[in-house]
Design an enzyme around this catalytic site. Structure first.
Site, PDB file in Angstrom:
ATOM      1  N   PRO A  68       0.852  -1.327   0.072  1.00 58.16           N
ATOM      2  CA  PRO A  68       0.142   0.031  -0.089  1.00 58.16           C
ATOM      3  C   PRO A  68       0.726   1.288  -0.042  1.00 58.16           C
ATOM      4  CG  PRO A  68      -0.095  -1.053   2.075  1.00 58.16           C
ATOM      5  CD  PRO A  68       0.638  -1.879   1.471  1.00 58.16           C
ATOM      6  N   CYS A 109       2.797  28.481 -17.326  1.00 57.30           N
ATOM      7  CA  CYS A 109       2.210  28.775 -18.883  1.00 57.30           C
ATOM      8  C   CYS A 109       1.545  27.688 -19.467  1.00 57.30           C
ATOM      9  CB  CYS A 109       3.353  29.601 -19.567  1.00 57.30           C
ATOM     10  SG  CYS A 109       4.282  30.714 -18.722  1.00 57.30           S
ATOM     11  N   GLU A 110       0.471  27.306 -19.028  1.00 56.77           N
ATOM     12  CA  GLU A 110      -0.305  26.224 -19.491  1.00 56.77           C
ATOM     13  C   GLU A 110      -1.639  26.213 -18.942  1.00 56.77           C
ATOM     14  OE1 GLU A 110       1.127  22.619 -20.592  1.00 56.77           O
ATOM     15  OE2 GLU A 110       3.098  22.911 -20.113  1.00 56.77           O
ATOM     16  N   ARG A 125      -0.734   4.860  -1.297  1.00 58.21           N
ATOM     17  CA  ARG A 125      -1.721   6.083  -1.028  1.00 58.21           C
ATOM     18  C   ARG A 125      -2.369   6.237   0.083  1.00 58.21           C
ATOM     19  NH1 ARG A 125      -4.328   8.125  -5.724  1.00 58.21           N
ATOM     20  NH2 ARG A 125      -3.638   6.542  -7.053  1.00 58.21           N
TER      21      ARG A 125
HETATM   22  N1  LLP Z   1       2.488  -1.498  -6.021  1.00 54.96           N
HETATM   23  C1  LLP Z   1       2.806  -1.512  -7.422  1.00 54.96           C
HETATM   24  C2  LLP Z   1       3.522  -2.607  -8.088  1.00 54.96           C
HETATM   25  C3  LLP Z   1       2.514  -0.326  -7.723  1.00 54.96           C
HETATM   26  O1  LLP Z   1       2.613   0.028  -9.112  1.00 54.96           O
HETATM   27  C4  LLP Z   1       1.677   0.641  -6.930  1.00 54.96           C
HETATM   28  C5  LLP Z   1       1.441   1.897  -7.465  1.00 54.96           C
HETATM   29  C6  LLP Z   1       1.699   0.491  -5.697  1.00 54.96           C
HETATM   30  C7  LLP Z   1       2.163  -0.960  -5.291  1.00 54.96           C
HETATM   31  C8  LLP Z   1       1.014   1.325  -4.758  1.00 54.96           C
HETATM   32  O2  LLP Z   1      -0.435   1.282  -4.957  1.00 54.96           O
HETATM   33  P1  LLP Z   1      -1.177   2.266  -3.927  1.00 54.96           P
HETATM   34  O3  LLP Z   1      -1.385   1.614  -2.705  1.00 54.96           O
HETATM   35  O4  LLP Z   1      -0.763   3.684  -3.754  1.00 54.96           O
HETATM   36  O5  LLP Z   1      -2.486   2.187  -4.613  1.00 54.96           O
HETATM   37  N2  LLP Z   1       0.424   8.573  -9.578  1.00 54.96           N
HETATM   38  C9  LLP Z   1      -0.928   7.919  -9.529  1.00 54.96           C
HETATM   39  C10 LLP Z   1      -0.700   6.565  -8.893  1.00 54.96           C
HETATM   40  C11 LLP Z   1       0.094   5.779  -9.585  1.00 54.96           C
HETATM   41  C12 LLP Z   1       0.344   4.160  -8.903  1.00 54.96           C
HETATM   42  C13 LLP Z   1       1.146   3.225  -9.567  1.00 54.96           C
HETATM   43  N3  LLP Z   1       1.657   2.232  -8.695  1.00 54.96           N
HETATM   44  C14 LLP Z   1      -1.861   8.991  -8.962  1.00 54.96           C
HETATM   45  O6  LLP Z   1      -1.563   9.746  -8.515  1.00 54.96           O
HETATM   46  O7  LLP Z   1      -2.955   8.574  -8.760  1.00 54.96           O
END
Ligand code: LLP
Length: 415
Positions: free
Chosen positions: A274, A343-344, A276
């Site tokens: 995890p 500037c976007e 986020r």
């Molecule tokens: N494991 C792997 C292999 C991943 O690719 C990711 C996130 C995670 C774990 C963590 O996932 P989470 O628990 O955070 O959902 N930048 C995007 C999110 C990209 C996530 C990429 N991989 C955003 O701001 O929404």
């Protein structure tokens, strides 16, 4: 825990006023709550309970050393996707044998370094990567622990850019090719098969697709066991989503209870990655209103944070609350677009918000602790923001705002 609350009309992070932090540190700055991060981590940790396994925090969500150090001390493992993240975890006091290495493009030197320090597992994403890692490990005379990331072809029902478990995505080994891939890995002496993993997407607010992926992995586990390939751990990838607006979320304890039920008496330990959900709601971006600009069509509030500081609205049309730091504004509420100085036209943090503000006011962009600072850039030669961690009554600058010298570091004129 909600770490960001109003006290006497001013938003605080734990017990510290955001006004005080902005005065001392200036804006824009990210402010994180230590206790909120720990609470979110403990939700996973306690849901796992006595069951064997490890919660590996996904470093990409927020890789500040203070955040990593906090989580290392709380007993976290780490999910990394680059040599840089590996060094960060080590610099923050994380243990190498609690690190798992994900990502589709690991280079030889990244593999070498990870083998040298002795990480727990490589999450392999392709057949070609099996060959490369086997070669690198053999050259070093070591055995590389591996898991194969399978692509279970499950629709995570999230934003297409952060959906990763469909067969058209670049991630993982197609589940139909997984058995052959495991057979291949088993023939290579410099690889030791440890696990099966997947990650189907991020910001998932329903466990149905996660459990569907879990079922497919367990079916693969049984299939492999029947041909004599034994697997020690199951890694289900990222965590559940967070509340940006009015999402309703499944409980982590219920999710893990379902997973444990499905595993039954198979001798499998459990890993999760995890990101986020551990840091997302534990951080805000504090920014100041520079100008108010009313046109016949729109009211723009030009703030001192921009898409280089927080790119999610521009990249994914992401929405998060925007709140005034002080509720005592004498202005009357109007409909504002909050835009940055870049500037976007895509440089906005939030659109169509009814909020009472005037020039000089501070605002807090909520739920920005994950994929906030880590996705920031220097576009328009803007220094990246300062980062602050609040712990009860105290706050600490855990990353200085960049200086002009930082911005041109390594550049050179022609002779
Ligand atoms: N494991 C792997 C292999 C991943 O690719 C990711 C996130 C995670 C774990 C963590 O996932 P989470 O628990 O955070 O959902 N930048 C995007 C999110 C990209 C996530 C990429 N991989 C955003 O701001 O929404």
């Amino acid at each position: 825990m909600n770490a960001f609350t109003y006290r006497n009309g001013t938003m605080h992070a734990e017990n510290v006023s955001l006004q005080t932090i902005a005065q001392q540190v200036s804006t824009p700055c990210y402010v994180y709550s230590k206790h909120s991060i720990l609470d979110c981590f403990n939700d996973y940790h306690s849901a796992l309970g006595d069951y064997p396994g490890l919660i590996c925090y996904a470093v990409k969500a927020n890789s500040n050393l203070a955040v990593l150090n906090l989580l290392a001390k709380a007993g976290a493992g780490f999910d990394i996707v680059s040599g840089g993240e590996l060094e960060r975890v080590l610099a923050a006091g994380g243990q190498a044998d609690r690190i798992i290495f994900s990502g589709v493009g690991k280079t030889r030197s990244e593999m070498q370094r990870a083998l040298e320090v002795g990480i727990a597992c490589f999450n392999i994403e392709s057949i070609a990567e099996i060959d490369r890692l086997a070669e690198v490990a053999a050259e070093m005379g070591v055995v590389a622990p591996i898991s194969l990331r399978v692509n279970p072809d499950v629709d995570a029902k999230t934003h297409p850019y952060i959906s990763t478990g469909l067969k058209e995505n670049k991630f993982g080994i197609d589940i139909t090719q997984a058995e052959d891939a495991y057979r291949k890995a088993q023939r290579l002496d410099s690889l030791a098969i440890k696990g099966i993993d997947c990650h189907i997407g991020s910001q998932l607010t329903d466990v149905t697709p996660l459990l569907a992926a879990c079922d497919r992995l367990i079916a693969l586990y049984d299939q492999l066991r029947d041909i004599g390939i034994s697997i020690e751990h199951l890694d289900l990838g990222g965590g559940i989503g967070i509340i940006y607006n009015d999402e309703s979320l499944p409980s982590i304890a219920d999710y893990l209870a379902e997973v444990k039920k499905r595993i039954g008496d198979r001798p499998l330990s459990l890993m999760l990655e995890p990101g986020r959900s551990i840091v997302g709601n534990a951080g805000v971006l504090v920014t100041q209103v520079e100008y108010l600009k009313q046109t016949p069509n729109k009211n723009f509030a030009v703030i001192d944070a921009a898409m280089n500081d927080y790119i999610r609205p521009a990249l994914y049309s992401a929405w998060q609350h925007i709140k005034p730091v002080s509720q005592q504004s004498s202005a009357k509420a109007l409909h504002w677009d909050f835009v940055g100085p870049i500037c976007e036209s895509g440089d906005f943090i939030g659109r169509d918000r009814d909020i009472a503000i005037q020039e000089g006011d501070l605002i807090a962009v909520m739920s920005t602790g994950a994929y906030g600072f880590t996705m920031s850039s220097n576009y328009n030669t803007r220094p990246r923001a300062a980062e602050v961690m609040v712990d009860g009554d105290q706050y600490y600058i855990v990353r200085q705002r960049e200086s002009f010298a930082d911005l041109i570091k390594g550049e050179a004129l022609l002779p």
